[in-house]
Design a protein around this motif. Structure first.
Motif, PDB file in Angstrom:
ATOM      1  N   TYR A   1       0.695  -1.081   0.049  1.00 12.53           N
ATOM      2  CA  TYR A   1       0.071   0.053  -0.109  1.00 12.53           C
ATOM      3  C   TYR A   1       0.739   1.252   0.082  1.00 12.53           C
ATOM      4  O   TYR A   1       0.741   2.226  -0.744  1.00 12.53           O
TER       5      TYR A   1
ATOM      6  N   LYS B   1       3.415   5.569  -3.270  1.00 12.58           N
ATOM      7  CA  LYS B   1       4.549   6.692  -3.543  1.00 12.58           C
ATOM      8  C   LYS B   1       4.668   6.252  -5.222  1.00 12.58           C
ATOM      9  O   LYS B   1       5.679   6.503  -5.944  1.00 12.58           O
TER      10      LYS B   1
ATOM     11  N   LYS C   1      -3.312   9.933  -6.210  1.00 19.40           N
ATOM     12  CA  LYS C   1      -3.061   9.417  -4.910  1.00 19.40           C
ATOM     13  C   LYS C   1      -4.326   9.163  -4.015  1.00 19.40           C
ATOM     14  O   LYS C   1      -4.630   8.194  -3.368  1.00 19.40           O
TER      15      LYS C   1
ATOM     16  N   THR D   1      -5.571   5.951  -4.906  1.00 15.25           N
ATOM     17  CA  THR D   1      -4.909   4.688  -4.202  1.00 15.25           C
ATOM     18  C   THR D   1      -5.473   4.601  -2.798  1.00 15.25           C
ATOM     19  O   THR D   1      -5.454   3.422  -2.216  1.00 15.25           O
ATOM     20  N   ILE D   2      -5.543   5.626  -2.087  1.00 12.84           N
ATOM     21  CA  ILE D   2      -6.201   5.715  -0.641  1.00 12.84           C
ATOM     22  C   ILE D   2      -7.563   4.989  -0.682  1.00 12.84           C
ATOM     23  O   ILE D   2      -7.841   4.556   0.069  1.00 12.84           O
TER      24      ILE D   2
ATOM     25  N   ILE E   1       1.328   6.168  11.166  1.00 13.20           N
ATOM     26  CA  ILE E   1       1.424   5.941   9.706  1.00 13.20           C
ATOM     27  C   ILE E   1       1.198   7.358   9.022  1.00 13.20           C
ATOM     28  O   ILE E   1       1.653   7.646   7.799  1.00 13.20           O
TER      29      ILE E   1
ATOM     30  N   GLU F   1       2.114  10.062   9.277  1.00 10.20           N
ATOM     31  CA  GLU F   1       3.201  11.040   9.020  1.00 10.20           C
ATOM     32  C   GLU F   1       3.759  10.690   7.629  1.00 10.20           C
ATOM     33  O   GLU F   1       4.364  11.738   6.788  1.00 10.20           O
ATOM     34  N   ILE F   2       3.511   9.212   7.435  1.00 12.86           N
ATOM     35  CA  ILE F   2       4.256   8.749   6.136  1.00 12.86           C
ATOM     36  C   ILE F   2       3.324   9.323   4.923  1.00 12.86           C
ATOM     37  O   ILE F   2       3.620   9.871   3.847  1.00 12.86           O
ATOM     38  N   ILE F   3       1.619   8.850   5.218  1.00 11.13           N
ATOM     39  CA  ILE F   3       0.957   9.345   4.044  1.00 11.13           C
ATOM     40  C   ILE F   3       1.000  10.706   4.131  1.00 11.13           C
ATOM     41  O   ILE F   3       0.655  11.423   2.853  1.00 11.13           O
TER      42      ILE F   3
ATOM     43  N   THR G   1       3.318  12.867   4.221  1.00 12.70           N
ATOM     44  CA  THR G   1       4.322  13.643   3.335  1.00 12.70           C
ATOM     45  C   THR G   1       4.468  12.990   2.004  1.00 12.70           C
ATOM     46  O   THR G   1       5.172  13.050   1.185  1.00 12.70           O
ATOM     47  N   THR G   2       3.494  12.286   1.640  1.00 11.39           N
ATOM     48  CA  THR G   2       3.226  11.534   0.295  1.00 11.39           C
ATOM     49  C   THR G   2       1.970  12.167  -0.509  1.00 11.39           C
ATOM     50  O   THR G   2       2.046  12.624  -1.653  1.00 11.39           O
ATOM     51  N   ALA G   3       0.887  12.263   0.236  1.00 15.42           N
ATOM     52  CA  ALA G   3      -0.284  13.039  -0.362  1.00 15.42           C
ATOM     53  C   ALA G   3      -0.709  14.180   0.222  1.00 15.42           C
ATOM     54  O   ALA G   3      -0.427  14.324   1.509  1.00 15.42           O
ATOM     55  N   SER G   4      -1.160  15.022  -0.359  1.00 12.78           N
ATOM     56  CA  SER G   4      -1.892  16.227   0.347  1.00 12.78           C
ATOM     57  C   SER G   4      -3.004  15.954   1.091  1.00 12.78           C
ATOM     58  O   SER G   4      -3.741  14.839   0.962  1.00 12.78           O
TER      59      SER G   4
ATOM     60  N   GLN H   1      -5.938  15.214  -0.850  1.00 17.09           N
ATOM     61  CA  GLN H   1      -6.088  13.950  -1.393  1.00 17.09           C
ATOM     62  C   GLN H   1      -6.480  12.762  -0.349  1.00 17.09           C
ATOM     63  O   GLN H   1      -7.079  11.826  -0.705  1.00 17.09           O
TER      64      GLN H   1
ATOM     65  N   LEU I   1      -1.830  16.249  11.481  1.00  9.78           N
ATOM     66  CA  LEU I   1      -0.604  15.810  12.285  1.00  9.78           C
ATOM     67  C   LEU I   1      -0.571  16.587  13.737  1.00  9.78           C
ATOM     68  O   LEU I   1       0.699  16.748  14.150  1.00  9.78           O
TER      69      LEU I   1
ATOM     70  N   GLU J   1      -2.244  26.904   8.409  1.00  9.65           N
ATOM     71  CA  GLU J   1      -1.675  25.533   7.452  1.00  9.65           C
ATOM     72  C   GLU J   1      -1.671  24.420   8.573  1.00  9.65           C
ATOM     73  O   GLU J   1      -2.351  24.375   9.350  1.00  9.65           O
ATOM     74  N   MET J   2      -1.018  23.346   8.111  1.00 12.75           N
ATOM     75  CA  MET J   2      -0.959  22.124   9.017  1.00 12.75           C
ATOM     76  C   MET J   2      -0.639  22.327  10.217  1.00 12.75           C
ATOM     77  O   MET J   2       0.703  22.936  10.221  1.00 12.75           O
TER      78      MET J   2
END
Lengths: 326, 440
Positions: free
Chosen positions: A100, A105, B3, B6-7, B224, B226-228, B230-233, B236, B403, B423-424
């Motif tokens: 996932y 990515k 993205k 995908t989510i 998790i 944190e990772i999501i 920094t990958t998607a806005s 999104q 976050l 902002e965030m």
């Protein structure tokens, strides 16, 4: 460094929370194929800087170029981020979670699955792929988190305390993987309080204090800039009787060792000659007093070393008496 | 692939296989169907399997003249049974014929029950029945008809007996406002379908809403996110979750809808559900129901996404979910009586325009009465506008809170977030503030 392409160009950024300026006129570059250490006391502005690089927040002033220009969604796919506070989906199979996050990515399902298995095998977790995160030990979870960070083969990885919670064997494993990535041309930003890791791994460093640049440059250069006009010795005898010595002090970092401060026109060769000429002193060890990063950190951060929380296992033997005396 | 897609796909596929969802989507309809079958399986057991096709009668009322034998057929067209009624001279001969029945095969000289018409029948209307087995209502009805045919012959009534028995046999209600034809037997079903829709909507919303909120709480607590993030806005992420869980809710509603339509198609074939035969499947109600489900879902989901990032724990998340979804539900459920009495009255009208109630209220109104098209359109318009407003505000809160861990917030904070240009938010800023306070 294989490559001098700038992966990140940070140009006079500023960030304030209300009236408090968390990052103040900070500039630095990170190059492809280098390990760039970012250090500084808690609350100095490291995390804020990392978050601005990751586009979680925007600088009030200044610019950040990532991989050749302002950040875009597509570029986020080329960044790998291992946050300091991290975790995994507890009740999802490791492989499913990795697939996932890989597809998120921009990888295809198939690519992500293949790469995830490769990495899991590399960190000795191939047999745990079908297990859920809650069934893994903390160290195993750490390795999975690292694998997630690098699985999409990012051009830039930002890793925050990559070794926390790892035993020495796994620390070595992850360290080798980071060094391999560096050798393959990946730009690595590593934020850690483990100074000896920086000394061992990093090419260049940036130390932030109160939101500003405190130290910046190649690690060796930074250390040499802080070299004392002194030598460290271990042995027997009255060191203060040697000519050219102005002051003798115990070395905080090594039991029994002494730091000998030299007069301005005296060199370490002169001291060595004086020791050889003086039968009253015997020496087992003699070296230039280059301070450890830990010492430099403490000196620059201005914290009392005796109450500092920082754990260090410095391999370098030198003291910073100014601080020790404070 | 975008993205958010995908989510969305992950949210859909992951939650689809969760026991909580499977139970809600498939278990509940199965349980309801199972209960129906159980109920109807037990009902026929009241009826004996004894063959009652030969009955006897002993006529002690001198005023009545009965034929020696008569045959009658039940009005039920599909399983019509032919009954033969034999007149006996006295009770002892009838009893002999009753005793001749061996309990299994009914021969021509045997009967399974006999009716005794007493001498004072004309005054009292009393009849006794003698049988070794329980006499079913069908048998009583047959005898009723047998007597009626005799009586009517005596009265020289020219109308068919059936009309005397039941002057209004088939009541077709042409509802003046909805134009929906319905029979009396089908009426409860017509009332139930919109309610079924309203409740389905609410259950689907509860299920997917709690997945949304708990999913966010978990992703925040296990970091998790944190990772999501920094990958998607944030937008999104929010869109992905809303779409994925929306598809999940839609799957659930579709399953229920298909089961309901199948039930309406299949049920009339089964004798016990024959009452449903007159029900025309209200496809217009179903269509409007889906429309309101979709828009209503987006409205609530946008709010729940904002709620999810603010909740500090699953427990808190569930409380917030209830806080968001319950008021609308209760408003509609508590005013069901008004909806049935006067679907176009003030309260049902108002509730069918309020965005928190309209997805349920409008569908109930549409089921009960004919609602002018402009009202349906206007209600959807209000709902869409509110969804845009709520999604806009929700997205701001989502971005701000995504976050942020363990921060308590006040309504004032939220207003500042919605109308300001925040902002965030991050716990980093908290750290820094604490650090600043500590050093000050």
């Amino acid at each position: 460094m294989n490559n001098r392409d700038a992966a990140i160009v940070v140009n006079h950024i500023e960030k304030s929370y209300g009236k408090f300026r968390a990052v103040d006129d900070l500039s630095f570059d990170v190059y492809a194929g280098e390990i760039f250490a970012m250090l500084g006391p808690n609350g100095a502005g490291k995390s804020t800087t990392i978050r601005m690089i990751l586009d979680i927040m925007r600088p009030d002033k200044g610019t950040i170029d990532i991989l050749g220009g302002p950040i875009t969604d597509a570029k986020k796919d080329r960044i790998g981020y291992l946050p300091e506070e991290r975790g995994l989906y507890k009740d999802v199979k490791i492989i499913d979670m990795m697939v996932y996050l890989g597809t998120l990515k921009g990888m295809s399902q198939k690519q992500a699955r293949t790469k995830a298995m490769d990495l899991l095998n590399r960190v000795d977790l191939g047999e745990q792929a079908e297990k859920k995160a809650k069934e893994l030990s903390k160290g195993m979870q750490q390795k999975v988190q690292f694998a997630v960070t690098v699985m999409h083969e990012p051009a830039l990885i930002i890793i925050d305390e990559p070794f926390s919670g790892l035993d020495p064997v796994n620390t070595l494993l992850i360290k080798d993987m980071i060094l391999d990535l560096r050798d393959q041309g990946t730009a690595v930003i590593m934020s850690t309080h483990q100074m000896y890791q920086i000394e061992e791994m990093a090419d260049r460093l940036l130390m932030i204090s109160h939101g500003q640049q405190a130290l910046y440059g190649p690690v060796d250069e930074v250390r040499n800039q802080h070299a004392l006009h002194a030598v460290v010795v271990e042995g027997e005898g009255d060191w203060s009787a040697l000519p050219g010595i102005t002051r003798v002090q115990d070395d905080r970092n090594r039991k029994g060792a002494k730091v000998l401060y030299m007069a301005p026109d005296v060199t370490s060769n002169d001291i060595l000659a004086a020791i050889a000429a003086n039968p009253a002193v015997t020496v087992q060890r003699f070296e230039e007093a280059v301070p450890s990063l830990n010492d430099i950190f403490i000196k620059v951060a201005g914290e009392d070393p005796y109450t500092s929380q920082e754990q260090d296992h410095s391999v370098s033997a030198a003291a910073v008496p100014e601080v020790a005396n404070a | 692939m975008p993205k958010f897609f995908t989510i969305a796909r992950r949210e859909y596929l992951y939650n689809l296989q969760r026991p909580a969802y499977l139970f809600s989507a498939f278990g509940t309809p199965l349980i309801i169907i199972g209960l129906w079958i159980l109920i109807f399986a037990f009902l026929p057991s009241d009826e004996s399997n004894v063959d009652f096709s030969r009955l006897g009668v002993v006529n002690n009322a001198g005023s009545l003249t009965l034929p020696a034998t008569d045959t009658l057929t039940t009005s039920d067209e599909e399983d019509a049974i032919q009954y033969t009624v034999v007149l006996y001279e006295d009770e002892s001969s009838a009893q002999a014929a009753l005793d001749a029945f061996d309990g299994e095969t009914l021969t021509d000289d045997a009967i399974t029950a006999y009716f005794v018409i007493p001498a004072d029948y004309r005054e009292t209307g009393r009849v006794d029945v003698v049988s070794y087995d329980a006499v079913s209502p069908d048998v009583r009805a047959v005898f009723n008809e047998y007597l009626l045919s005799t009586l009517s012959a005596e009265l020289e009534i020219v109308f068919p007996i059936d009309r005397l028995l039941s002057p209004v046999e088939d009541l077709t209600v042409l509802a003046t406002d909805s134009g929906r034809e319905t029979t009396r037997a089908a009426l409860p079903v017509i009332v139930l379908i919109p309610l079924f829709f309203a409740i389905t909507f609410w259950i689907a919303l509860q299920t997917t809403g709690s997945f949304m909120v708990n999913g966010l709480v978990q992703e925040k607590s296990n970091r998790i996110i944190e990772i999501i993030a920094t990958t998607a806005s944030p937008l999104q992420i929010m869109l992905g979750k809303i779409l994925g869980l929306g598809a999940l809710g839609l799957t659930q509603v579709t399953v229920w809808g298909v089961v309901a339509v199948l039930a309406l198609l299949v049920a009339p074939q089964i004798e016990f559900f024959s009452a449903l035969a007159g029900v025309a499947i209200p496809f217009d109600v179903i269509f409007i129901g889906f429309l309101f489900f979709l828009f209503g879902y987006f409205f609530f989901a946008s709010m729940l996404a904002a709620v999810g990032v603010l909740a500090g724990s699953e427990q808190q998340g569930n409380q917030y979910t209830v806080f968001v979804t319950m008021p609308g539900y209760f408003l509609v459920i508590f005013s069901v009586a008004q909806f049935i009495e006067d679907p176009n009255g003030t309260l049902p009208m108002v509730l069918s325009f309020l965005p928190i109630t309209s997805p349920m209220a409008m569908i109930v109104r549409v089921g009960f009465a004919s609602v002018p098209l402009w009202q349906i359109a206007a209600s959807i318009g209000v709902l869409l506008f509110s969804t845009v407003v709520v999604a806009w505000a929700g997205a701001k809160i989502f971005r701000w809170g995504l976050l942020m861990y363990g921060k308590t917030f006040t309504p004032r904070d939220l207003i500042a977030v919605i109308f300001g240009n925040q902002e965030m938010g991050t716990t980093v800023s908290q750290d820094v503030k604490q650090n600043k306070e500590a050093t000050a």
